[in-house]
Scaffold this motif. Structure first.
Motif, PDB file in Angstrom:
ATOM      1  N   ALA A 231      85.128  69.919  43.676  1.00 45.69           N
ATOM      2  CA  ALA A 231      84.912  71.004  42.719  1.00 45.69           C
ATOM      3  C   ALA A 231      84.082  72.124  43.342  1.00 45.69           C
ATOM      4  O   ALA A 231      84.371  73.316  43.135  1.00 45.69           O
ATOM      5  CB  ALA A 231      84.220  70.463  41.470  1.00 45.69           C
ATOM      6  N   LEU A 232      83.056  71.760  44.108  1.00 47.11           N
ATOM      7  CA  LEU A 232      82.220  72.771  44.775  1.00 47.11           C
ATOM      8  C   LEU A 232      83.037  73.553  45.808  1.00 47.11           C
ATOM      9  O   LEU A 232      82.893  74.785  45.922  1.00 47.11           O
ATOM     10  CB  LEU A 232      81.033  72.102  45.454  1.00 47.11           C
ATOM     11  CG  LEU A 232      79.906  71.618  44.525  1.00 47.11           C
ATOM     12  CD1 LEU A 232      78.948  70.713  45.296  1.00 47.11           C
ATOM     13  CD2 LEU A 232      79.150  72.800  43.926  1.00 47.11           C
ATOM     14  N   ARG A 233      83.866  72.869  46.551  1.00 44.47           N
ATOM     15  CA  ARG A 233      84.713  73.550  47.536  1.00 44.47           C
ATOM     16  C   ARG A 233      85.674  74.510  46.857  1.00 44.47           C
ATOM     17  O   ARG A 233      85.908  75.625  47.341  1.00 44.47           O
ATOM     18  CB  ARG A 233      85.481  72.514  48.357  1.00 44.47           C
ATOM     19  CG  ARG A 233      84.629  71.796  49.396  1.00 44.47           C
ATOM     20  CD  ARG A 233      85.396  70.688  50.073  1.00 44.47           C
ATOM     21  NE  ARG A 233      84.605  70.025  51.111  1.00 44.47           N
ATOM     22  CZ  ARG A 233      84.850  68.814  51.577  1.00 44.47           C
ATOM     23  NH1 ARG A 233      85.873  68.111  51.087  1.00 44.47           N
ATOM     24  NH2 ARG A 233      84.079  68.286  52.515  1.00 44.47           N
ATOM     25  N   ASN A 234      86.237  74.083  45.732  1.00 41.94           N
ATOM     26  CA  ASN A 234      87.159  74.946  44.999  1.00 41.94           C
ATOM     27  C   ASN A 234      86.449  76.196  44.477  1.00 41.94           C
ATOM     28  O   ASN A 234      86.980  77.311  44.574  1.00 41.94           O
ATOM     29  CB  ASN A 234      87.790  74.181  43.840  1.00 41.94           C
ATOM     30  CG  ASN A 234      88.810  73.154  44.298  1.00 41.94           C
ATOM     31  OD1 ASN A 234      89.279  73.197  45.439  1.00 41.94           O
ATOM     32  ND2 ASN A 234      89.150  72.219  43.423  1.00 41.94           N
ATOM     33  N   GLU A 235      85.241  76.016  43.914  1.00 37.11           N
ATOM     34  CA  GLU A 235      84.483  77.161  43.420  1.00 37.11           C
ATOM     35  C   GLU A 235      84.127  78.107  44.565  1.00 37.11           C
ATOM     36  O   GLU A 235      84.191  79.335  44.418  1.00 37.11           O
ATOM     37  CB  GLU A 235      83.219  76.696  42.707  1.00 37.11           C
ATOM     38  CG  GLU A 235      83.472  76.051  41.360  1.00 37.11           C
ATOM     39  CD  GLU A 235      82.189  75.808  40.573  1.00 37.11           C
ATOM     40  OE1 GLU A 235      81.191  76.527  40.815  1.00 37.11           O
ATOM     41  OE2 GLU A 235      82.180  74.901  39.724  1.00 37.11           O
TER      42      GLU A 235
ATOM     43  N   ASN B 281      77.915  76.199  50.323  1.00 38.76           N
ATOM     44  CA  ASN B 281      77.969  75.357  51.521  1.00 38.76           C
ATOM     45  C   ASN B 281      76.790  74.389  51.563  1.00 38.76           C
ATOM     46  O   ASN B 281      76.941  73.221  51.919  1.00 38.76           O
ATOM     47  CB  ASN B 281      77.983  76.231  52.775  1.00 38.76           C
ATOM     48  CG  ASN B 281      79.304  76.954  52.959  1.00 38.76           C
ATOM     49  OD1 ASN B 281      80.352  76.468  52.548  1.00 38.76           O
ATOM     50  ND2 ASN B 281      79.263  78.121  53.571  1.00 38.76           N
ATOM     51  N   LYS B 282      75.613  74.876  51.188  1.00 39.92           N
ATOM     52  CA  LYS B 282      74.435  74.018  51.164  1.00 39.92           C
ATOM     53  C   LYS B 282      74.589  72.928  50.106  1.00 39.92           C
ATOM     54  O   LYS B 282      74.203  71.770  50.320  1.00 39.92           O
ATOM     55  CB  LYS B 282      73.186  74.845  50.880  1.00 39.92           C
ATOM     56  CG  LYS B 282      71.901  74.039  50.942  1.00 39.92           C
ATOM     57  CD  LYS B 282      70.667  74.913  50.769  1.00 39.92           C
ATOM     58  CE  LYS B 282      69.391  74.087  50.852  1.00 39.92           C
ATOM     59  NZ  LYS B 282      68.169  74.929  50.691  1.00 39.92           N
ATOM     60  N   ALA B 283      75.157  73.293  48.957  1.00 39.90           N
ATOM     61  CA  ALA B 283      75.372  72.312  47.883  1.00 39.90           C
ATOM     62  C   ALA B 283      76.361  71.240  48.319  1.00 39.90           C
ATOM     63  O   ALA B 283      76.177  70.048  48.026  1.00 39.90           O
ATOM     64  CB  ALA B 283      75.873  73.020  46.633  1.00 39.90           C
ATOM     65  N   ILE B 284      77.408  71.638  49.018  1.00 35.86           N
ATOM     66  CA  ILE B 284      78.399  70.673  49.502  1.00 35.86           C
ATOM     67  C   ILE B 284      77.750  69.699  50.483  1.00 35.86           C
ATOM     68  O   ILE B 284      78.007  68.493  50.449  1.00 35.86           O
ATOM     69  CB  ILE B 284      79.577  71.410  50.163  1.00 35.86           C
ATOM     70  CG1 ILE B 284      80.387  72.164  49.095  1.00 35.86           C
ATOM     71  CG2 ILE B 284      80.484  70.439  50.925  1.00 35.86           C
ATOM     72  CD1 ILE B 284      81.382  73.147  49.661  1.00 35.86           C
ATOM     73  N   GLU B 285      76.877  70.217  51.341  1.00 34.06           N
ATOM     74  CA  GLU B 285      76.162  69.362  52.293  1.00 34.06           C
ATOM     75  C   GLU B 285      75.245  68.373  51.564  1.00 34.06           C
ATOM     76  O   GLU B 285      75.187  67.192  51.915  1.00 34.06           O
ATOM     77  CB  GLU B 285      75.343  70.236  53.240  1.00 34.06           C
ATOM     78  CG  GLU B 285      74.601  69.467  54.312  1.00 34.06           C
ATOM     79  CD  GLU B 285      73.815  70.369  55.243  1.00 34.06           C
ATOM     80  OE1 GLU B 285      72.964  69.844  55.995  1.00 34.06           O
ATOM     81  OE2 GLU B 285      74.023  71.595  55.213  1.00 34.06           O
ATOM     82  N   SER B 286      74.546  68.867  50.531  1.00 36.77           N
ATOM     83  CA  SER B 286      73.638  68.004  49.767  1.00 36.77           C
ATOM     84  C   SER B 286      74.415  66.914  49.024  1.00 36.77           C
ATOM     85  O   SER B 286      74.008  65.752  48.999  1.00 36.77           O
ATOM     86  CB  SER B 286      72.830  68.837  48.773  1.00 36.77           C
ATOM     87  OG  SER B 286      71.989  69.753  49.443  1.00 36.77           O
TER      88      SER B 286
END
Length: 231
Positions: free
Chosen positions: A161-165, A135-140
């Motif tokens: 891709a981050l959401r899928n992972e 979640n933090k990575a998606i925000e960044s």
């Protein structure tokens, strides 16, 4: 600048006349102070931004300044060069260079964001922390979407891709939790978790086959046999 009628013409305001004179920039006496001041303002920002790009070790600062460079180059082109104001023959190469550098810097930052998310999620102990890393990575990654001048959908593809992972991990954690309840001889609790999982991912087409397997697992747990089936 010379107009089609042979008279001098200001590249900035468009006025022309036999008595009108233009300077080396191609602008008239009335426009010259305004144009010169504006170009000098852009030049100062470009010089300072280039200095920061060359010296900073902060990736976000570098990206921000590269975007500033690109913004000011595009403004110089649209407001002056494209009108015929003779500012520099290097404006188009400067725009291309800034765009390429910005794209490269964003790609590098996105790669770091993804690798950090995976590492932190793997190292985390709790399920909340594992998912929180994504979640933090998606925000960044989403914060980089403001740099629209790059001209591709790289940021959005990485966010997807981050959401899928993250969703794959969430599904795995939930089903593992359900099977732990099975091992504890608590099939009703396991079924509740499977039902919760199905409801959470039912609208996601990526999970069609996995949800079908989850429904089959529920059927097995609800079966007539007193012996609990293994996963």
């Amino acid at each position: 600048t010379i107009g089609s009628n042979g008279m001098a013409k200001c590249a900035y305001c468009g006025r022309s006349g036999w008595l009108l004179s233009v300077n080396t920039l191609g602008v008239c006496k009335a426009c010259s102070p305004v144009v010169a001041l504006a170009i000098e303002g852009h030049r100062r920002v470009l010089i300072e931004s280039e200095r920061i790009v060359q010296t900073t070790s902060n990736t976000k600062t570098r990206i921000s300044r590269l975007n500033t460079i690109l913004d000011h180059c595009l403004a110089l082109k649209a407001n002056y060069a494209d009108k015929g104001v003779r500012i520099s023959s290097e404006i188009d190469p400067a725009i291309q260079s800034a765009r390429e550098q910005l794209s490269e810097a964003i790609r590098g930052e996105l790669m770091d964001i993804v690798s950090t998310a995976r590492r932190k999620s793997e190292d985390a102990i709790s399920d909340t922390s594992k998912l929180g890393a994504y979640n933090k990575a998606i925000e960044s990654a989403s914060s980089l979407d403001e740099y629209h001048h790059v001209g591709d959908d790289l940021v959005e593809s990485v966010i997807t891709a981050l959401r899928n992972e993250r969703d794959d991990l969430r599904f795995q954690l939930l089903t593992s939790k359900a099977e732990i309840e099975v091992s504890k001889k608590k099939p009703k609790k396991a079924i509740e978790i499977y039902i919760e999982t199905i409801a959470m991912f039912e609208s996601n087409s990526r999970f069609v086959s996995r949800l079908a397997a989850a429904r089959q697992r529920i059927d097995a747990l609800q079966g007539p046999s007193r012996e609990l089936p293994s996963a």
